[in-house]
Design an enzyme around this catalytic site. Structure first.
Site, PDB file in Angstrom:
ATOM      1  N   GLY A 108      37.798 -42.393   5.426  1.00 47.86           N
ATOM      2  CA  GLY A 108      36.820 -41.440   4.916  1.00 47.86           C
ATOM      3  C   GLY A 108      37.263 -40.659   3.700  1.00 47.86           C
ATOM      4  N   ASP A 147      37.789 -50.305   5.602  1.00 51.01           N
ATOM      5  CA  ASP A 147      36.945 -49.125   5.843  1.00 51.01           C
ATOM      6  C   ASP A 147      36.586 -48.524   4.487  1.00 51.01           C
ATOM      7  OD1 ASP A 147      35.608 -46.942   6.776  1.00 51.01           O
ATOM      8  OD2 ASP A 147      37.329 -46.003   7.760  1.00 51.01           O
ATOM      9  N   TRP A 148      35.642 -49.159   3.809  1.00 51.07           N
ATOM     10  CA  TRP A 148      35.152 -48.712   2.498  1.00 51.07           C
ATOM     11  C   TRP A 148      33.972 -47.772   2.737  1.00 51.07           C
ATOM     12  CZ3 TRP A 148      33.272 -52.753  -1.706  1.00 51.07           C
ATOM     13  CH2 TRP A 148      32.760 -52.064  -2.824  1.00 51.07           C
ATOM     14  N   GLU A 149      34.197 -46.477   2.493  1.00 53.26           N
ATOM     15  CA  GLU A 149      33.151 -45.477   2.729  1.00 53.26           C
ATOM     16  C   GLU A 149      32.724 -44.830   1.407  1.00 53.26           C
ATOM     17  OE1 GLU A 149      33.883 -42.749   5.969  1.00 53.26           O
ATOM     18  OE2 GLU A 149      35.114 -44.215   7.020  1.00 53.26           O
ATOM     19  N   PHE A 150      31.677 -45.350   0.832  1.00 50.08           N
ATOM     20  CA  PHE A 150      30.815 -46.475   1.164  1.00 50.08           C
ATOM     21  C   PHE A 150      30.469 -47.183  -0.135  1.00 50.08           C
ATOM     22  CE2 PHE A 150      29.941 -43.562   4.678  1.00 50.08           C
ATOM     23  CZ  PHE A 150      30.055 -44.404   5.781  1.00 50.08           C
TER      24      PHE A 150
END
Length: 380
Positions: A108, A147-150
């Site tokens: 995140g 976890d590429w946000e976003f």
């Protein structure tokens, strides 16, 4: 590219010529591919030692997080990571039953623009992919998680599809070259298939690429409401008749997009969201609030919520329609899950045919209460 990267990808190209292209377009069998997933993230440096994780309730544990370097897109393994990763791998290897370990990239607090640049060209993607495989093998991980946000727009989503395809091809080939099980590939994604509440534009994930190239995608079914809003709300409502901000809607949208339920592992929070009430006498769902609860950053772990309830003789309410709890005492209001709501959510996801669930994060539990409850509710 470095010399080692050029050598690696030259080898891949040679092997590509010896295999039918079609065999590389779809997921290859893996000894880890079948079965349910009961996963949890372990943030590096967490006070909970990896060797203390009760693996009876888990099948996979993620190490969170590492990030790519801004110019080369190679993974940055900090001095802290060099200390924590061996602790993580060695600590879990001593546990029985055994679990699989996955290296998670991003998180995140990571830079979404950096991931956009990484995914934008063949060269950048190749550098990133090669580095992830090298690091995973060097330290003994069983898989890789993005976890590429976003992703910010449809071009990012198109590039993400290419990344998944090329990454999958690379791990398949690497496994063939070295005659060992291939690395798992997973990705943490928005709670719904289409991102509508975050960022400048509406954009949808590449469902076909997720179906073809990932072992599973992990919708993050939490953070629906928080102290950034001036009213209280549920962190992860199962149902919401007034809006699309619910786990029911999110998981339904993923399935409707064409991603099979057996490729979805949904997220559960081991923390609650905490507000400061504008008026302590007005304390229901949607009550006016003025930011994060005093003494918090707007969150509180499950373990700490139970302590708060006991210490402050808080009023605890179970909302049957949302399948969520909230508690309040003085000006503090929090939404969270306890065992009964956790059970309902896990059973609902299983009824849809999902592959499993994951927790953010394992250190937030209390004596493995929620982990045990979820595992029992899911079954084998």
């Amino acid at each position: 590219m470095t010399t080692s990267m050029v050598t690696f990808f030259t080898t891949l190209l040679v092997i590509l010529m010896s295999f039918q292209t079609e065999s590389l377009q779809h997921p290859m069998p893996s000894p880890y591919y079948s079965g349910s997933v009961k996963a949890g993230y372990w943030p590096s440096g967490n006070s909970l030692s990896p060797s203390s994780i009760d693996t009876r309730y888990f099948t996979h544990i993620y190490y969170a997080f590492v990030e790519p370097e801004p110019n080369t897109f190679n993974l940055i393994i900090t001095s802290s990571d060099q200390n924590y990763i061996p602790q993580f791998i060695n600590g879990l290897s001593s546990r029985n039953p055994p679990v699989k370990t996955i290296l998670s990239i991003g998180g995140g607090s990571s830079n979404a623009t950096l991931f956009s640049l990484m995914a934008s060209t063949v060269k950048n993607r190749a550098a990133f992919i090669n580095s992830t495989i090298q690091v995973a093998r060097q330290y003994g991980f069983d898989g890789l998680d993005l976890d590429w946000e976003f992703p910010q727009n449809e071009q990012d989503m198109a590039n993400l599809a290419l990344l998944f395809k090329e990454w999958h091809q690379a791990v398949v080939l690497e496994a063939k070259v070295h005659r060992r099980p291939r690395l798992l590939l997973t990705a943490a994604v928005y709670y719904a298939h289409t991102i509508v509440l975050i960022g400048p534009s509406r954009r949808s994930y590449p469902a076909q690429a997720i179906k073809d190239y990932l072992d599973w995608a992990s919708p993050m079914c939490f953070d629906y409401h928080g102290a950034w809003s001036n009213f209280t709300g549920y962190n992860n409502a199962l149902f919401d008749p007034k809006s699309n901000i619910s786990t029911q809607f999110g998981l339904g949208s993923w399935i409707q997009s064409g991603v099979p339920p057996s490729k979805l592992v949904f997220g559960l929070p081991l923390y609650g969201r905490a507000w400061k009430l504008q008026d302590p006498k007005v304390h229901g769902d949607g009550a006016p609030a003025v930011g994060a609860a005093d003494g918090t950053d707007g969150t509180m772990n499950y373990n700490d919520i139970l302590e708060f309830n006991k210490k402050n003789k808080a009023t605890v309410v179970f909302d049957r329609s949302a399948v969520s709890y909230y508690t309040y005492a003085g000006t503090t209001w929090m939404s969270y899950d306890d065992a009964p709501s956790m059970t309902r959510k896990v059973q609902y996801a299983k009824s849809l045919g999902l592959k499993g669930y994951f927790f953010w994060q394992v250190g937030g539990d209390r004596s493995w209460t929620m982990s045990r409850q979820a595992s029992s509710s899911w079954g084998h």
